[in-house]
Write a protein that holds these residues in place. Structure first.
Motif, PDB file in Angstrom:
ATOM      1  N   GLY A 122      12.494   1.462  -3.434  1.00  0.00           N
ATOM      2  CA  GLY A 122      12.804   0.662  -2.245  1.00  0.00           C
ATOM      3  C   GLY A 122      12.736   1.486  -0.970  1.00  0.00           C
ATOM      4  O   GLY A 122      12.353   0.991   0.099  1.00  0.00           O
ATOM      5  N   GLU A 123      13.092   2.759  -1.077  1.00  0.00           N
ATOM      6  CA  GLU A 123      13.037   3.639   0.097  1.00  0.00           C
ATOM      7  C   GLU A 123      11.594   3.933   0.498  1.00  0.00           C
ATOM      8  O   GLU A 123      11.293   4.121   1.680  1.00  0.00           O
ATOM      9  N   THR A 124      10.710   3.939  -0.486  1.00  0.00           N
ATOM     10  CA  THR A 124       9.286   4.104  -0.183  1.00  0.00           C
ATOM     11  C   THR A 124       8.776   2.907   0.608  1.00  0.00           C
ATOM     12  O   THR A 124       8.041   3.061   1.597  1.00  0.00           O
TER      13      THR A 124
ATOM     14  N   ILE B 127       0.829  -1.212   0.000  1.00  0.00           N
ATOM     15  CA  ILE B 127       0.000   0.000   0.000  1.00  0.00           C
ATOM     16  C   ILE B 127       0.866   1.265   0.000  1.00  0.00           C
ATOM     17  O   ILE B 127       0.465   2.292  -0.545  1.00  0.00           O
ATOM     18  N   THR B 128       2.071   1.186   0.573  1.00  0.00           N
ATOM     19  CA  THR B 128       2.963   2.351   0.532  1.00  0.00           C
ATOM     20  C   THR B 128       3.484   2.566  -0.886  1.00  0.00           C
ATOM     21  O   THR B 128       3.663   3.704  -1.329  1.00  0.00           O
ATOM     22  N   ARG B 129       3.732   1.463  -1.601  1.00  0.00           N
ATOM     23  CA  ARG B 129       4.171   1.576  -3.001  1.00  0.00           C
ATOM     24  C   ARG B 129       3.115   2.304  -3.825  1.00  0.00           C
ATOM     25  O   ARG B 129       3.429   3.165  -4.656  1.00  0.00           O
ATOM     26  N   LYS B 130       1.855   1.978  -3.594  1.00  0.00           N
ATOM     27  CA  LYS B 130       0.770   2.622  -4.319  1.00  0.00           C
ATOM     28  C   LYS B 130       0.578   4.076  -3.874  1.00  0.00           C
ATOM     29  O   LYS B 130       0.254   4.953  -4.678  1.00  0.00           O
ATOM     30  N   LEU B 131       0.780   4.315  -2.582  1.00  0.00           N
ATOM     31  CA  LEU B 131       0.550   5.642  -1.999  1.00  0.00           C
ATOM     32  C   LEU B 131       1.639   6.640  -2.382  1.00  0.00           C
ATOM     33  O   LEU B 131       1.361   7.782  -2.781  1.00  0.00           O
ATOM     34  N   GLY B 132       2.882   6.218  -2.252  1.00  0.00           N
ATOM     35  CA  GLY B 132       4.005   7.126  -2.505  1.00  0.00           C
ATOM     36  C   GLY B 132       4.396   7.882  -1.244  1.00  0.00           C
ATOM     37  O   GLY B 132       3.547   8.217  -0.407  1.00  0.00           O
TER      38      GLY B 132
END
Length: 655
Positions: free
Chosen positions: A440-442, A388-393
């Motif tokens: 990857g940092e996201t 979900i963080t990948r999608k959120l940014g």
């Protein structure tokens, strides 16, 4: 004829000499009369004043410092009377002889004696030398008895700070110590009230509120004899005591926090989720601030300074930690608010994901299987939050995190040592490190690792604002007059919610404008849809109160004390494949390489009122180390709630 002529000249000479002598006598006599007239009439006031200065002495008394009280009116920083011995070098005929006599009277060791001599040599010739700033009563009476032979010495009754609860309030209050040349130079109030031996705030609230606490000098005038010994008090002018400051802290909760963190390095913060009152704020390990009052010994100072657990650091305000999984409620909320996911969004966790040749592991090696928002929060599934963080940014995540108190000072500028922490975004990395942000940092930011840095008090504020339904509050540690009650604050929050709903209806849920909403009132909503806050709170409840929840073992079934929370484990070093294969227990890992343990919670769950954060440095797992502490804390916090409310009712009635 010649004889008569000679006799006449002789007589004339005699008469002339007599005239000159007489004239001289007249001039001298007249001069004496004029001088006597001048002394007794013309310059009478001048010499009367000089005479009085020899006969009368004026002493400026040290100002009486204001006290600190806890929320229930108990003194947590007060004053006590002390006896000091001062020497005024300008009035001393033979300094060496005087000091040898004082050494004999006070039974000073050679080390103490040499220290006093060294101190005298480092001072200006006109500065008062403090031989002792804490005489015993026996020493004080002995000095007064021999005062007639101790020209230049002065026994002084003074006041000093007293911290009756010793280490329980050290990082909240700070401590006082002798005013330095820098203190006097930089603060006119200290300069105007300075007397030898004056102690001023060096850290904490003692320093922040110095101008309010210091008070003003009293003045005593005495008649003295030829030896300078006081024989009669002529006048006494009272000084003004410094302001008494009442804190929001409950001493019993503060003391329990200290006990629960004994022999550990870490922090406990407790906050009222509506008023913002800080109920407890403890950093461990602590130390006794009374050690600094009369000059800390070298042995004590070395023990404090060299302690590897760093007792001098206020970890609650200055400690920066990766929040670990305690950030997941904010990640989930941000994804919901931005319509990235719904409560039914699911991810299949196999224990790891791979992206661009890099593997990102879930804490559970074999994975959690298919999880939705609630179950992912309950078991703290990393894979779900990677996705979900990948999608959120990271940029949108930062906006939500800042709203809930991360990345900003919680108590503004009250504490000079409070740190802001860091919530990174793509622009920050470019400006600071000169490099572009990578995906990857996201992902690791989404599980509270990477560049993300928070203080324990920020995590407490974040949790409090989730607990109250997602409204902004204004933390404080000093009791203020005419503040709004919990009922009044709730009313404001409800009004703001109605305005937000009306605004959203007008916008027809235009998601491009959701984050532009600003309410002019205080306690504005930090969300766009209250249902999202509800979902996050329910997920936190599951994490603590449902089977398989990461803090299930620390739950309390009684609804009176039942709380909801989120565990966190913050890595302090990169975990290698070899480390994963070894799978060592916490006690098998070197202390400095162990993970930090974190926990955030709010309760009682049905009608929340308090939020807390716990950080245990190198404590390993948040579920096994930090969460059990919350269980003990909530019982006391809730039990003392009624007592706290009674104080508020009394205050309202008086107003």
């Amino acid at each position: 004829m010649q004889s008569n002529h000679f006799g006449g000249e002789k007589l004339h000479t005699i008469n002339r000499r007599m005239f000159i002598i007489g004239a001289a006598k007249f001039v001298v006599f007249t001069g004496i009369i004029i001088r006597l007239f001048s002394l007794q009439i013309t310059e009478n006031k001048k010499y009367l004043t000089l005479s009085d200065k020899n006969r009368l002495r004026e002493w400026r008394l040290p100002p009486v410092r204001g006290e600190f009280l806890d929320y229930f009116g108990n003194v947590i920083a007060g004053n006590l009377k002390i006896y000091q011995l001062h020497v005024i070098p300008e009035q001393v005929e033979n300094f060496k002889s005087l000091m040898l006599r004082l050494k004999e009277l006070l039974n000073l060791s050679d080390t103490q004696f040499n220290k006093i001599i060294k101190k005298k040599n480092s001072q200006k010739s006109w500065e008062t030398l403090i031989v002792s700033d804490n005489l015993t009563w026996e020493q004080f009476t002995k000095i007064n008895f021999f005062l007639h032979e101790l020209t230049g010495a002065k026994a002084v009754l003074s006041v000093s700070r007293d911290y009756p609860l010793s280490e329980n309030y050290t990082h909240v209050l700070g401590y006082v110590s002798m005013a330095s040349a820098k203190d006097i130079l930089n603060n006119d109030i200290i300069k105007n009230n300075h007397v030898p031996g004056l102690k001023v705030g060096k850290t904490g609230l003692e320093k922040s509120f110095e101008n309010d606490l210091i008070g003003s000098n009293g003045i005593q005038r005495y008649e003295v004899n030829a030896y300078g010994k006081r024989i009669n008090q002529i006048d006494h002018q009272e000084g003004t005591k410094g302001k008494t400051i009442k804190l929001t802290i409950d001493t019993e909760v503060q003391k329990l926090s200290n006990e629960l963190l004994k022999d550990l390095a870490g922090s406990i913060s407790v906050m009222d989720i509506y008023t913002g009152d800080i109920i407890a704020m403890h950093s461990s390990p602590s130390f006794d601030p009374n050690l600094f009052l009369f000059g800390i010994s070298q042995d004590d100072w070395q023990l404090i300074r060299n302690n590897p657990l760093k007792p001098l650091v206020n970890k609650t305000l200055s400690g920066l930690y990766s929040p670990g999984s305690t950030i997941k409620p904010i990640v989930a909320l941000s994804a919901l608010e931005n319509d990235i996911i719904s409560k039914d969004f699911k991810v299949n966790c196999t224990g790891k994901i791979e992206m661009y040749g890099q593997t990102y592991h879930c804490w559970k090696k074999k994975g959690h299987g298919v999880v939705n928002l609630k179950s992912a929060m309950k078991v703290s599934c990393d894979t779900y939050f990677y996705e979900i963080t990948r999608k959120l940014g990271v940029d949108r995540l930062k906006k939500t995190a800042l709203k809930f108190g991360l990345g900003e000072k919680v108590l503004n500028e009250i504490y000079s040592n409070e740190k802001k922490g860091l919530v990174p975004d793509t622009q920050w990395k470019k400006n600071t490190l000169g490099k572009g942000w990578v995906i990857g940092e996201t992902l690791i930011t989404g599980i509270g690792q990477g560049y993300l840095q928070t203080t324990p008090l920020q995590l407490c504020l974040m949790t409090a604002q989730l607990a109250n339904g997602g409204f902004k509050i204004y933390p404080k540690i000093v009791v203020e007059e005419n503040v709004k009650t919990e009922t009044e604050i709730k009313s404001i929050m409800n009004d703001n919610l109605e305005q937000l709903n009306l605004k959203n209806d007008e916008l027809k849920l235009d998601t491009s404008k959701l984050f532009d909403f600003q309410n002019i009132k205080k306690h504005e909503p930090l969300f766009q849809n209250s249902e999202n806050i509800k979902l996050v709170r329910e997920a936190m409840f599951a994490s603590t109160n449902e089977i398989r929840g990461t803090s299930y073992k620390s739950r309390i079934d009684d609804p009176k004390y039942q709380f909801a929370g989120k565990t966190g484990t913050s890595q302090v070093k990169r975990i290698t494949e070899e480390d994963r294969e070894l799978d060592l227990k916490t006690f098998e890992i070197p202390y400095n390489e162990r993970d930090h343990a974190l926990y955030v919670a709010f309760g009682p769950y049905k009608n929340p009122r308090y939020a807390l954060s716990i950080v245990i440095e190198h404590g390993g797992s948040g579920s096994s180390t930090a969460a059990p502490i919350a269980k003990k804390l909530f019982k006391l916090i809730i039990d003392r709630h009624e007592l706290r409310e009674k104080i508020k009712i009394k205050k309202t009635i008086k107003a």
